[in-house]
Scaffold this motif. Structure first.
Motif, PDB file in Angstrom:
ATOM      1  N   THR A  45     -11.251   1.377  -3.676  1.00 55.24           N
ATOM      2  CA  THR A  45     -11.110   2.115  -4.732  1.00 55.24           C
ATOM      3  C   THR A  45     -12.137   3.036  -5.692  1.00 55.24           C
ATOM      4  OG1 THR A  45     -12.501   0.004  -5.032  1.00 55.24           O
ATOM      5  CG2 THR A  45     -10.488  -0.783  -5.571  1.00 55.24           C
ATOM      6  N   GLN A 100       3.823   1.233  -1.381  1.00 50.58           N
ATOM      7  CA  GLN A 100       4.587   1.630  -2.700  1.00 50.58           C
ATOM      8  C   GLN A 100       3.636   2.378  -3.314  1.00 50.58           C
ATOM      9  OE1 GLN A 100       7.269   0.064  -2.935  1.00 50.58           O
ATOM     10  NE2 GLN A 100       6.888  -1.417  -4.528  1.00 50.58           N
ATOM     11  N   ARG A 101       2.900   2.362  -3.436  1.00 48.99           N
ATOM     12  CA  ARG A 101       1.360   2.808  -4.130  1.00 48.99           C
ATOM     13  C   ARG A 101       0.625   4.613  -3.961  1.00 48.99           C
ATOM     14  NH1 ARG A 101      -1.846  -2.209  -3.850  1.00 48.99           N
ATOM     15  NH2 ARG A 101      -2.805  -1.505  -2.094  1.00 48.99           N
ATOM     16  N   GLN A 102       1.285   4.571  -3.099  1.00 46.61           N
ATOM     17  CA  GLN A 102       0.953   5.504  -2.095  1.00 46.61           C
ATOM     18  C   GLN A 102       1.825   7.064  -2.979  1.00 46.61           C
ATOM     19  OE1 GLN A 102       1.627   6.849   2.090  1.00 46.61           O
ATOM     20  NE2 GLN A 102       2.443   8.765   0.972  1.00 46.61           N
ATOM     21  N   ASP A 103       2.011   8.515  -2.977  1.00 45.12           N
ATOM     22  CA  ASP A 103       2.348   9.710  -4.075  1.00 45.12           C
ATOM     23  C   ASP A 103       3.248   9.787  -3.153  1.00 45.12           C
ATOM     24  OD1 ASP A 103       3.425  10.941  -5.489  1.00 45.12           O
ATOM     25  OD2 ASP A 103       1.786  12.130  -6.205  1.00 45.12           O
ATOM     26  N   SER A 128       0.657  -1.075   0.135  1.00 47.02           N
ATOM     27  CA  SER A 128       0.179   0.146  -0.031  1.00 47.02           C
ATOM     28  C   SER A 128       1.183   1.102   0.260  1.00 47.02           C
ATOM     29  CB  SER A 128      -0.767   0.169   1.210  1.00 47.02           C
ATOM     30  OG  SER A 128      -1.510   1.453   1.040  1.00 47.02           O
ATOM     31  N   HIS A 166      -3.438   5.077   4.586  1.00 50.24           N
ATOM     32  CA  HIS A 166      -3.619   3.282   4.528  1.00 50.24           C
ATOM     33  C   HIS A 166      -4.804   2.149   4.937  1.00 50.24           C
ATOM     34  CE1 HIS A 166      -0.608   3.946   1.473  1.00 50.24           C
ATOM     35  NE2 HIS A 166      -0.297   5.871   2.701  1.00 50.24           N
TER      36      HIS A 166
END
Lengths: 244, 275
Positions: free
Chosen positions: B271, B166-169, B164, B195
């Motif tokens: 999502t 990893q996907r964050q800006d 999770s 998260h």
């Protein structure tokens, strides 16, 4: 940032220190000798490898078909099935093992290789399906379309456009199912027959009674295999990412 | 998309779902329906089982002796979950910010212990506890059990959080810091809400399996104290009280399905927000 690094370092030491201290004791020629002389242990290893191979092949085949079927179902049913698929990931293993025990007793199954393989296929099916699902979602459909547009018959489309793309998923799915089956103690413990002594069951009984140096050597050997497995899968993953 | 899907070599959908149905019936519905039927039976004093329907087994679970085992297991699992999350959160965050080979190395260092056989990991922990690492007798004690649980379940908490993060800006936190947010606020106002779904999933994948953990209380705890795991084994194999054991498993199944439903809700919520 300093706090983060401190926690991270602490966690790595926590995870690795007991493992390294224990496995270090396996690095001895005496351990190798005694491991090779322990026929019971080697026979358990052989039984476990056969069981893992058989159940991984079946689980991968079933998982592949299921992963192909899921996108064709209605959204509501797909959601329900995907939730059910996760049950073995979450439910404590002992609950699964005992439920299978009661079920096999009730339907009058003969406890032996049949029940063991059925149980192992049962829990690895989830992982095989999830791996194949991810693989199928990442398929390059344009290759299949192109093959069709160029007039390839069904067989050729499957053989040359679909199969090569499915192959990494099939290998990953087989490897995951194989590793899980090889490692399983608890479910096997409840559903095996008298004649089956898989490797984890053998190790469990040795841990309770006497711990010889060969156990350390065997652990070192098995840990070496898992290091290799993780490194290979990391490399494959990296290759896939750089390609896309 | 729909058109190209139809162009996949066509196999009959009815045939494709056969393995799925076979698995659901043979592995989930069959075993658990039989088990729940057993949970409504009673074990008679002479050791046989009466098939008359009753709630006796569930009522007996409320007996202080059994309730104590259940509550002790839940408390231990909860302590393990909190411990794992506290350690996993910073670890996963740092891993997600590493780059290139460093990141691959960090991930491997977490994955290798996870890929190592569960029994070998427990074996290593037992060896370690025998050294009295904290000056205390760790083996066959509750703190020792907690140590072993955390050792075995920590990677399961790290991985969903890592995925999770990893996907964050990363610019999100920089922007908040530029606007004057304190470090505490960065965590409580941004990281935790953002998260939530991954934190829930990490907690779930540690909490539920550790409530019914068998090998750790049996080996590290030396079976000196009953937890749900070794209690169940005892009820089915030694005490032969299948109704009581079945009732407890039905409760565990119920907890699992509840957790999965909640997980689905969180996921569909995040999502939808992300889209």
């Amino acid at each position: 940032m300093r706090l983060l690094s401190a926690v991270f370092t602490g966690v790595i030491i926590f995870l690795w220190l007991p493992l390294v201290l224990t496995l270090r004791k396996g690095l001895s020629l005496e351990g190798v000798d005694r491991l090779l002389a322990n026929h019971d242990l080697l026979s358990s290893l052989q039984q476990s490898l056969l069981l893992a191979g058989a159940s991984a092949v079946i689980a991968t085949a079933m998982g592949t078909l299921t992963a192909l079927a899921l996108p064709r179902l209605s959204k509501a049913w797909r959601g329900r099935f995907e939730t059910l698929l996760l049950v073995p990931l979450l439910l404590p293993e002992i609950a699964l093992g005992l439920a299978l025990l009661v079920w096999f007793v009730k339907i009058g199954a003969n406890f032996g290789w049949g029940t063991l393989i059925a149980g192992h296929v049962g829990f690895s099916f989830t992982y095989a399906t999830l791996v194949m699902k991810a693989n199928i979602e990442s398929l390059d459909r344009s290759l299949i379309d192109a093959a069709r547009d160029l007039g390839a018959p069904n067989r050729a489309v499957f053989r040359h456009a679909l199969l090569p793309q499915l192959l990494p998923g099939l290998i990953a799915s087989f490897a995951t199912a194989f590793a899980l089956s090889l490692d399983d103690f608890l479910i096997s413990f409840f559903i095996k027959g008298m004649d089956q002594v898989t490797l984890p069951i053998k190790i469990f009984s040795m841990l309770r009674l006497s711990v010889g140096v060969e156990i350390y050597t065997l652990s070192l050997f098995l840990c070496g295999i898992s290091i290799l497995g993780v490194l290979v899968s990391q490399l494959c993953f990296k290759k896939n990412r750089s390609r896309s | 998309m729909v058109a190209s899907k139809r162009k996949l070599p066509s196999l009959n959908t009815t045939l494709l779902v056969i393995p799925l149905y076979a698995w659901i019936i043979g592995f989930l519905v069959g075993p658990f329906v039989i088990l729940s039927l057993f949970s409504f039976n009673t074990r008679l004093p002479d050791g046989t089982t009466s098939t008359a329907l009753s709630l006796e087994a569930y009522r007996r679970l409320l007996d202080p002796l059994y309730l104590g085992i259940i509550l002790r297991s839940l408390a231990l699992a909860l302590a393990n979950t909190v411990l794992c999350l506290l350690l996993a959160f910073p670890t996963a965050y740092l891993m997600a910010r590493l780059r290139g080979p460093q990141k691959a190395l960090a991930l491997s260092l977490i994955l290798i212990p996870l890929a190592t056989s569960f029994l070998i990991r427990i074996f290593a922990v037992m060896d370690f506890l025998r050294l009295k690492p904290f000056g205390l007798d760790g083996l066959y004690t509750v703190p020792g059990i907690l140590f072993a649980l955390c050792y075995n379940y920590l990677p399961y908490a790290i991985l969903p959080l890592y995925a999770s993060f990893q996907r964050q800006d990363p610019r999100l936190l920089e922007a908040a810091a530029d606007l004057g947010a304190s470090r505490r606020q960065l965590v409580t106002r941004i990281l935790i809400p953002l998260h939530k779904s991954a934190i829930f999933s990490a907690a779930l994948f540690v909490f539920i399996p550790s409530t019914g953990e068998y090998l750790v209380p049996a080996l590290v705890g030396g079976s000196r104290q009953f937890f749900i795991g070794n209690f169940l084994q005892n009820q089915f194999l030694t005490a032969r009280n299948w109704p009581l054991g079945s009732a407890l498993i039905v409760l565990l199944l119920f907890l699992t399905l509840l957790g999965l439903r909640q997980l689905r809700r969180y996921e569909s919520f995040s999502t939808r927000k992300g889209a």
